[in-house]
Design an enzyme around this catalytic site. Structure first.
Site, PDB file in Angstrom:
ATOM      1  N   GLN A 136      43.852  45.540  44.979  1.00  0.00           N
ATOM      2  CA  GLN A 136      42.929  46.321  44.495  1.00  0.00           C
ATOM      3  C   GLN A 136      43.552  47.523  44.304  1.00  0.00           C
ATOM      4  O   GLN A 136      44.081  48.237  44.939  1.00  0.00           O
ATOM      5  CB  GLN A 136      42.083  46.683  45.675  1.00  0.00           C
ATOM      6  CG  GLN A 136      40.878  47.223  45.504  1.00  0.00           C
ATOM      7  CD  GLN A 136      39.848  46.631  44.567  1.00  0.00           C
ATOM      8  OE1 GLN A 136      39.430  45.438  44.668  1.00  0.00           O
ATOM      9  NE2 GLN A 136      39.395  47.387  43.338  1.00  0.00           N
ATOM     10  N   ASP A 155      44.731  39.333  37.639  1.00  0.00           N
ATOM     11  CA  ASP A 155      44.443  40.640  36.152  1.00  0.00           C
ATOM     12  C   ASP A 155      45.047  40.960  35.442  1.00  0.00           C
ATOM     13  O   ASP A 155      44.480  41.426  34.795  1.00  0.00           O
ATOM     14  CB  ASP A 155      44.162  42.240  37.857  1.00  0.00           C
ATOM     15  CG  ASP A 155      43.431  43.023  38.432  1.00  0.00           C
ATOM     16  OD1 ASP A 155      42.579  42.216  37.512  1.00  0.00           O
ATOM     17  OD2 ASP A 155      43.674  43.394  39.524  1.00  0.00           O
ATOM     18  N   LYS A 186      33.828  40.080  45.331  1.00  0.00           N
ATOM     19  CA  LYS A 186      34.640  39.760  44.102  1.00  0.00           C
ATOM     20  C   LYS A 186      34.807  38.331  45.825  1.00  0.00           C
ATOM     21  O   LYS A 186      35.239  37.100  45.307  1.00  0.00           O
ATOM     22  CB  LYS A 186      36.327  40.086  44.327  1.00  0.00           C
ATOM     23  CG  LYS A 186      36.211  41.213  42.917  1.00  0.00           C
ATOM     24  CD  LYS A 186      37.163  41.680  43.256  1.00  0.00           C
ATOM     25  CE  LYS A 186      37.616  42.610  41.877  1.00  0.00           C
ATOM     26  NZ  LYS A 186      38.811  43.932  42.017  1.00  0.00           N
TER      27      LYS A 186
END
Length: 294
Positions: free
Chosen positions: A97, A120, A53
């Site tokens: 994460q 997200d 990412k």
């Protein structure tokens, strides 16, 4: 029957051009873009995903900051860091994460992120907008799956989609998205999980089968009907003595048997994964555009 492999790398690379143009337009308007990554502990898989990412941020000209916290970080300390990032006007996106260490409540953490920085798409505000069919952004993996289907010419309207797994990251939001009206949706959706009985009887009805079980080799040819489209979301690292690393990445699908029966299949790696990263970057840009009224 010949099975077509859906190339997620190719589709994602074709889409990045559009994001670069949008980022350039934002920068002309004086808008900065910076994505904050939070990692707890030293999980190798999390490190790999975070690096991928970060690399994509560099390629696109999106700024990024990485906060590595020890695995024994308390919930209170993590919430304090999120509050700091929420209040920082130089940060436009926050990505934690997952999974988090067991002593931390994931729902409490994702709920603490400012919905307008939630790339997200896990905050209840953003999830609720999906359910009523009025999203600003979409969760990265389900949105990546939807785009793979659309851009591979797969008709989803009136098709029976069976989703294996009911997680908040893939199964539940994907079901909500496919139930909506519009392109890449209008499907009849069944979600199966660990408590579902007669699993193969249900999966054999699927025109499109999506597996996010996280169990290598769990989807075999006897579980799909002839000509089914199979989307493999699973990412599993297994032993491979022939590899220099001693391991390799595989999905949930037993490829050798399924490829003889399915009409289309996403490979692992190179299928859903690249589209997930693309959608994260797309969410970042979309959030900034939304706040500017673009």
């Amino acid at each position: 029957m010949s099975c077509e492999l859906i190339d997620g790398n190719k589709i994602a690379s074709e889409l990045y051009g559009g994001i670069k143009e949008r980022i350039a337009a934002l920068k002309v308007r004086g808008c900065s873009l910076c994505l904050a990554f939070i990692l707890l502990g030293n999980d190798p898989a999390s490190e790999v995903y975070a690096k991928m990412k970060y690399k994509k941020c560099v390629e696109l000209g999106i700024g990024s900051m990485t906060f590595r916290l020890p695995e024994d970080t308390t919930e209170e300390m993590l919430l304090k860091k999120i509050d700091e990032l929420n209040a920082d006007p130089s940060i436009q996106g926050i990505l934690i994460q997952l999974p988090l260490p067991k002593h931390i409540n994931e729902n409490k953490i994702t709920n603490a992120i400012d919905p307008m920085k939630d790339v997200d798409c896990l905050h209840p505000h953003n999830v609720g907008r999906i359910l009523i069919g009025n999203p600003i952004i979409l969760p990265a993996t389900p949105a990546g799956i939807q785009q793979l289907l659309i851009r591979s010419g797969v008709e989803t309207a009136s098709k029976h989609v069976v989703i294996l797994g009911r997680s908040n990251i893939v199964g539940k939001p994907l079901a909500a998205m496919l139930l909506q009206e519009g392109k890449g949706a209008d499907s009849t959706v069944t979600v199966v999980h660990s408590m579902t009985k007669n699993l193969a009887d249900i999966t054999n009805q699927a025109d499109i089968l999506v597996s996010s079980l996280g169990k290598p080799g769990s989807i075999t040819a006897d579980m799909i009907k002839e000509g089914a489209i199979v989307i493999d979301v699973g990412i599993n690292r297994i032993s491979d003595p022939s590899s220099s690393k001693g391991t390799k990445l595989v999905g949930d699908v037993e490829v050798e048997s399924v490829i003889k029966k399915a009409s289309m299949l996403t490979p692992v790696p190179g299928g859903v994964g690249p589209m997930t990263i693309y959608m994260l970057m797309n969410n970042m840009v979309t959030m900034v555009e939304h706040q500017l009224g673009c």
